[in-house]
Design an enzyme around this catalytic site. Structure first.
Site, PDB file in Angstrom:
ATOM      1  N   PRO A  16      49.840  48.672  78.222  1.00 56.35           N
ATOM      2  CG  PRO A  16      48.319  47.279  77.141  1.00 56.35           C
ATOM      3  CD  PRO A  16      48.599  48.715  77.421  1.00 56.35           C
ATOM      4  CB  SER A 264      50.352  45.980  65.858  1.00 62.02           C
ATOM      5  OG  SER A 264      48.964  45.796  65.745  1.00 62.02           O
ATOM      6  CE  LYS A 265      51.722  48.159  73.352  1.00 61.38           C
ATOM      7  NZ  LYS A 265      51.774  49.125  74.441  1.00 61.38           N
ATOM      8  NE  ARG A 266      46.450  49.474  65.801  1.00 62.21           N
ATOM      9  CZ  ARG A 266      47.615  50.014  66.159  1.00 62.21           C
ATOM     10  NH1 ARG A 266      47.723  50.599  67.329  1.00 62.21           N
ATOM     11  NH2 ARG A 266      48.659  49.965  65.370  1.00 62.21           N
ATOM     12  CG  ASP A 267      48.159  42.504  64.621  1.00 63.08           C
ATOM     13  OD1 ASP A 267      47.360  43.067  63.852  1.00 63.08           O
ATOM     14  OD2 ASP A 267      49.383  42.476  64.446  1.00 63.08           O
TER      15      ASP A 267
END
Ligand code: GLU
Length: 506
Positions: A16, A264-267
């Site tokens: 995404p 980041s994408k994980r944040d």
């Protein structure tokens, strides 16, 4: 008239689109529109190992939701197409060959085992192995700079695996210009000889990106700061091909809310806010990541917030429509330093947009939510409710919580406040109030307020003694808009019924 400003957003479909990517797309869009130029979408899918099938559609849907559509791209005005690099792959080898012929690139046959062993050897001596000017012609590396032409040809004919590397010039100071960062100086001796063409027959990002930017007549490359280290190579590639280089602008990073480290994408999952424009389902794991759209953000508020992550107009104004952004946006006002992402500020933007939207627009968004709850009320009624509650809402999804009592008789009462406000004498007071209410003919907010307040004054008791129990009866809690607006909206019969319910229950 269309100008020759041509910019591209060139994501790799590896998952995404993160909000950093959306911001890159937005700045490209704003820059293009400001200069009557063309905004292009190019899908950089040469790295097959990282390819994710639903990612391209996600990117297109995200741009659509943000209302920043591309002018040229896959399936749209394909005059410089195809716009997917995987569909252009035949094209790149020829450009790599040109560079070999002109001495700007060379074949390298080193196997991954050999390169690994060089790396380990260097590490053992506390050094880092870099494939470049200082070792490429010393004989330990296997490339066309040291092998004879025949040897090279024989290896290729025999099917030996090879890559094509760029031959970075030695002992030169590159003077590079960035529209945001100004002049950047780089010593070419610090650069490695990057691979341009891989052994799997595919170009690397660097080669494909430069060839396509040239063929697609890109005038300005606006992209994230993480690509700044590639600028020296890219600029040398333009020189090697003898092509005019586009102008470059590298956008600042978007930082975590604490102001340190790249967002980041994980944040999103860790810090509890979305980092993607739209909800995304991972095809492999089935994991679902939250999206701004589904979390109830307005696309225009989201875009406005994103525009300010790295740019500012130099005035106090913060609320900008997309058209105003187009008019005001200027690369010169994009900052060099990272932009801190703030989930609270993002909510603030949404709230500002909520207040700006017309009651009609918000009603149209609220009606489907009501229908889903099995509530059918005519839109005029809903419109009035919306006008009364919108100033307290951040999201459309807050509307039900703020207004359910307009549509449903409360069945639960806030016990803490009941204890405080419903006294032994309250029941009989409320019964008297029912009689007063039954006698009111003009049930407008103003008139009910006048009659009820006069009655309270006449009894010489504090207003709170009636108003608080009345609010508890009608709303179930001590919340909501002006009480007489509620009374007038739900009508006499329902008002009386709710007071009777409360007397019975409390
Ligand atoms: N494909 C690169 C990316 O994923 C594009 C970088 C560029 O704009 O040159 O961001």
């Amino acid at each position: 008239m269309e100008s020759n400003v041509r910019v591209r957003f060139a994501p790799s479909p590896t998952g995404p689109l993160h909000i950093g990517g959306v911001r890159t797309a937005l700045y490209n869009y704003l820059f293009a529109k400001k200069h009557n130029g063309t905004f292009i979408l190019r899908i950089e899918d040469t790295d097959q190992t990282r390819y994710v099938a639903n990612a391209e559609q996600y990117i297109i849907d995200a741009l659509d939701w943000c209302t920043i559509p591309f002018d040229e791209g896959p399936g749209k005005n394909e005059k410089f197409g195809p716009y997917r690099q995987s569909e252009r792959k035949e094209l790149y080898k020829k450009y790599a060959d040109v560079l070999v012929e002109t001495g700007w690139a060379y074949y390298a046959f080193d196997t991954s085992e050999q390169l690994d062993s060089h790396r380990k050897g260097h590490e053992a001596e506390g050094k880092t192995f870099i494939y470049n000017w200082h070792n490429r012609e010393k004989g330990r590396l296997v490339n066309s700079l040291v092998l004879s032409d025949d040897d090279v040809q024989n290896r290729i004919n025999a099917g030996d695996k090879f890559v094509i590397r760029f031959k970075t010039p030695q002992d030169e100071t590159l003077i590079l210009e960035d529209e945001i960062r100004g002049t950047i100086k780089i010593d070419t001796n610090t650069l490695d000889d990057k691979i341009l063409f891989k052994s799997d027959g595919m170009p690397t990002y660097h080669l494909a990106n430069i060839v396509d930017d040239h063929l697609m007549e890109i005038s300005h490359v606006i992209r994230g700061e993480e690509w700044l280290p590639s600028l020296p190579l890219h600029s040398l590639l333009y020189r090697a091909f003898g092509w005019e280089s586009p102008k470059f602008a590298h956008l600042p990073l978007i930082l975590k809310p604490i102001g340190k480290g790249k967002l980041s994408k994980r944040d999103g999952d860790k810090l509890g806010f979305p980092v993607f424009p739209l909800e995304y389902t991972n095809e492999v794991t089935g994991d679902v990541s939250r999206g701004y759209k589904e979390d109830g953000y307005f696309a225009d508020a989201f875009i406005n917030m994103l525009a300010f992550l790295g740019w500012n107009p130099g005035t106090e104004q913060e609320i900008f429509s997309l058209e105003e952004l187009v008019e005001t946006f200027d690369l010169k006002r994009v900052s060099k330093s990272g932009a801190k992402f703030s989930p609270d500020k993002t909510k603030w933007f949404n709230q500002q947009y909520m207040q700006q939207k017309s009651d009609k627009e918000l009603t149209d968004l609220f009606l489907p939510i009501l229908t889903e709850k099995g509530i059918s009320k005519d839109s005029d009624f809903v419109l009035k409710v919306v006008a009364l509650i919108k100033e307290r809402a951040v999201f459309i999804n807050d509307f039900w919580e703020l207004s359910s009592f307009f549509f449903e008789t409360p069945t639960e009462y806030d016990t803490k406040n009941v204890k405080k406000n419903w006294k032994p004498e309250t029941g009989s007071l409320m019964n008297e109030l029912i009689d007063v209410i039954k006698d009111i003919d003009d049930f407008s907010s103003e008139n009910t307020e006048k009659v009820i307040k006069e009655w309270i004054s006449g009894k010489e008791i504090g207003f709170g003694k009636v108003m608080q129990p009345l609010r508890l009866s009608l709303v179930g809690k001590l919340a909501g808009p002006h009480l007489f607006d509620i009374i007038s909206m739900i009508g006499k019969e329902e008002t009386v019924k709710r007071i009777q319910n409360a007397i019975k229950t409390l």
